[in-house]
Enzyme design. Structure first.
Site, PDB file in Angstrom:
ATOM      1  N   HIS A  47       1.179  -1.151   0.110  1.00  0.00           N
ATOM      2  CA  HIS A  47      -0.158  -0.137   0.020  1.00  0.00           C
ATOM      3  C   HIS A  47       0.907   1.224   0.030  1.00  0.00           C
ATOM      4  O   HIS A  47       0.485   2.250  -0.618  1.00  0.00           O
ATOM      5  CB  HIS A  47      -0.888  -0.126   1.329  1.00  0.00           C
ATOM      6  CG  HIS A  47      -1.808   1.229   1.103  1.00  0.00           C
ATOM      7  ND1 HIS A  47      -1.406   2.063   2.181  1.00  0.00           N
ATOM      8  CD2 HIS A  47      -3.005   1.576   0.632  1.00  0.00           C
ATOM      9  CE1 HIS A  47      -2.381   3.277   2.218  1.00  0.00           C
ATOM     10  NE2 HIS A  47      -2.963   2.945   1.203  1.00  0.00           N
ATOM     11  N   HIS A  87       1.012   4.353  -2.900  1.00  0.00           N
ATOM     12  CA  HIS A  87       1.174   6.271  -2.758  1.00  0.00           C
ATOM     13  C   HIS A  87       2.280   6.605  -3.577  1.00  0.00           C
ATOM     14  O   HIS A  87       1.993   7.504  -4.130  1.00  0.00           O
ATOM     15  CB  HIS A  87       1.322   6.298  -1.285  1.00  0.00           C
ATOM     16  CG  HIS A  87      -0.081   6.281  -0.695  1.00  0.00           C
ATOM     17  ND1 HIS A  87      -0.629   7.423  -0.163  1.00  0.00           N
ATOM     18  CD2 HIS A  87      -0.988   5.301  -0.127  1.00  0.00           C
ATOM     19  CE1 HIS A  87      -1.850   7.145   0.514  1.00  0.00           C
ATOM     20  NE2 HIS A  87      -2.119   5.849   0.431  1.00  0.00           N
ATOM     21  N   GLU A 119       4.790  11.015   2.674  1.00  0.00           N
ATOM     22  CA  GLU A 119       3.797   9.777   2.424  1.00  0.00           C
ATOM     23  C   GLU A 119       3.512   9.146   3.964  1.00  0.00           C
ATOM     24  O   GLU A 119       2.420   8.533   4.313  1.00  0.00           O
ATOM     25  CB  GLU A 119       4.010   8.887   1.370  1.00  0.00           C
ATOM     26  CG  GLU A 119       3.988   9.489  -0.052  1.00  0.00           C
ATOM     27  CD  GLU A 119       2.614  10.085  -0.130  1.00  0.00           C
ATOM     28  OE1 GLU A 119       1.502   9.492   0.139  1.00  0.00           O
ATOM     29  OE2 GLU A 119       2.458  11.182  -0.561  1.00  0.00           O
TER      30      GLU A 119
END
Length: 478
Positions: free
Chosen positions: A89, A93, A162
């Site tokens: 995941h 991003h 992030e």
């Protein structure tokens, strides 16, 4: 751009419930006209090709000025471990934060100038990057997708930014109790295996994931043999193959064969998280279902459709066709529910998620009503109910294939899970083959007298203990 995908919960009743009086007598099959049968056969075929490096390309031509093209990758949180859980995941991003050939600003401007839409999502078994654009711009979209996949910049500054974005996303997810329930459901159902991992990963991992972890994940899992290019819309297959060869033909295989994954191990169990500050109780009751390719998938989907979904705000009242919905409506404690069927390669979770008012001991009868419905489907489901559910399921699955993005998603998912796209006529035939006796047989194998997996969150003071929950899966007192 990033989103989180957790389950496949089919809820066909939401849009097609009627207001007619509930009658479980003869219901006309949906397959009654030649025009319907012909319409299933007159869909453009899904053409499939394979590049020399193993990347497979599949698309359906649709006569429209737009198209959707994407990358479906056989990788997700199931291939992670405790140390790097969350890396798939996290990577999703970062690929949009610039490449070796495009800065983040350049990438965003290029996409906006095309009038395109670039997006991605990560699930437990799949990672997807896709673009919706004008058909004339498919070549540019393919070039962007190839660039972000093969040449991500992964700058340290972007990684640090992030981290904070994902940590905020985790805080938002924690407020969405349905997401929390299903995360907990996986945690206890698949204890000790990667299927139990949260897709976002734990906070400590998000704070510690490094550029090395990201590069290592890419090198192991973003292999040509794990990638499908799917497309739908105004793009010819031969042209798509040429574009794929141009943009992805240079990818080299560095890992031989398929990346193994830890087999699923289901455990019946109960998680009761009491929080009296929550005025309602959220509860999910599930059993182990089947994988995508199992022949029992469609019978379980029909059973899922018979249960359907309901909420107290919708119309219909006592005239709702679903017997279970009527019983919850008349009970008074239930606020809403939905049946779900979450599938993976070798396992699945089949059950019901609902919200109820715990006042006057409302939780106990709500859970018992769910189990009573499970037993009823095994013992006394009527042919009329089965036929109605088959009609609804067909309607829902056909409605899903509306628009280039929906068709592209269907192609990519099926190519990953089945290795082919199942024709609509075959889907129709498989659903139509489900009858009362087959449904009872499948319910007996997967649901009746099995070990349930239950998660309850909120005002759960009246939650039933696990021994009684287990007994309720086969109680003779109906």
């Amino acid at each position: 751009m990033a989103s989180k995908s957790l389950r496949v919960a089919f809820s066909p009743l939401r849009s097609v419930l009627g207001s007619s009086r509930h009658s479980s007598s003869a219901v006309a099959p949906i397959v009654t006209s030649d025009s319907y049968k012909k319409s299933l056969l007159n869909v453009n075929p899904t053409e499939v090709s394979t590049l020399s490096n193993g990347i497979r390309i599949a698309n359906e031509y649709i006569d429209t000025p737009t198209a959707t093209v994407g990358l479906w990758i056989d990788a997700g949180s199931r291939w992670e471990n405790k140390e790097n859980n969350g890396v798939a995941h996290f990577l999703e991003h970062l690929v949009f934060k610039g490449t070796q050939n495009r800065s983040q600003h350049h990438l965003e401007i290029e996409v906006e100038n095309m009038g395109a839409h670039l997006n991605a999502y990560t699930s437990r078994e799949q990672t997807v990057y896709y673009a919706k654009c004008f058909a004339k711009d498919v070549d540019r979209s393919m070039d962007i997708l190839a660039d972000i996949l093969q040449n991500p910049r992964l700058e340290e500054g972007a990684i640090e930014r992030e981290r904070h974005v994902i940590l905020r996303e985790m805080q938002e997810v924690e407020t969405q109790l349905q997401e929390v329930i299903f995360d907990h459901l996986h945690t206890i159902a698949y204890q000790g295996t990667p299927l139990s991992y949260n897709i976002l990963g734990p906070t400590e991992n998000i704070k510690s994931i490094s550029r090395h972890d990201l590069v290592d994940y890419i090198s192991k899992h973003y292999q040509p043999q794990n990638i499908y290019i799917a497309a739908a819309g105004g793009i010819d297959h031969a042209e798509l193959v040429k574009l794929a060869e141009k943009t992805f033909g240079g990818m080299k295989t560095t890992v031989d064969g398929e990346i193994p994954f830890t087999p699923a191990r289901y455990s019946g169990s109960l998680m009761n998280h009491r929080d009296d500050a929550n005025p309602y109780t959220h509860v999910a009751l599930a059993v182990e279902g089947c994988g995508w390719t199992n022949p029992d998938y469609f019978p379980l989907m029909v059973a899922n459709t018979i249960i359907g979904n309901w909420n107290r705000a919708q119309g219909g009242g006592r005239n709702i066709p679903s017997k279970f919905a009527r019983s919850i409506h008349e009970m008074g404690a239930g606020q809403s529910y939905m049946a779900f069927n979450t599938c993976y390669k070798d396992t699945g979770l089949w059950g019901v998620y609902g919200i109820c008012d715990p006042a006057h001991d409302g939780l106990r009868p709500f859970v018992m009503a769910i189990q009573s419905e499970f037993r009823r489907l095994f013992r006394s489901v009527s042919p009329g109910e089965v036929q109605r559910a088959k009609n609804l399921l067909k309607t829902y699955l056909l409605a899903q294939c509306d628009g280039t993005t929906a068709v592209c998603e269907d192609i990519g998912r099926q190519m990953l899970t089945y290795g082919r796209r199942i024709p609509l006529a075959e889907v129709d035939a498989r659903i139509e083959a489900v009858d009362q006796s087959l449904l009872k047989k499948v319910m007996g194998e997967y649901v009746y007298d099995t070990d349930p997996c239950v998660v309850a969150l909120g005002a759960t003071e009246g939650m039933i203990e696990y021994g009684l929950l287990k007994a309720g899966m086969s109680s003779p007192l109906d």
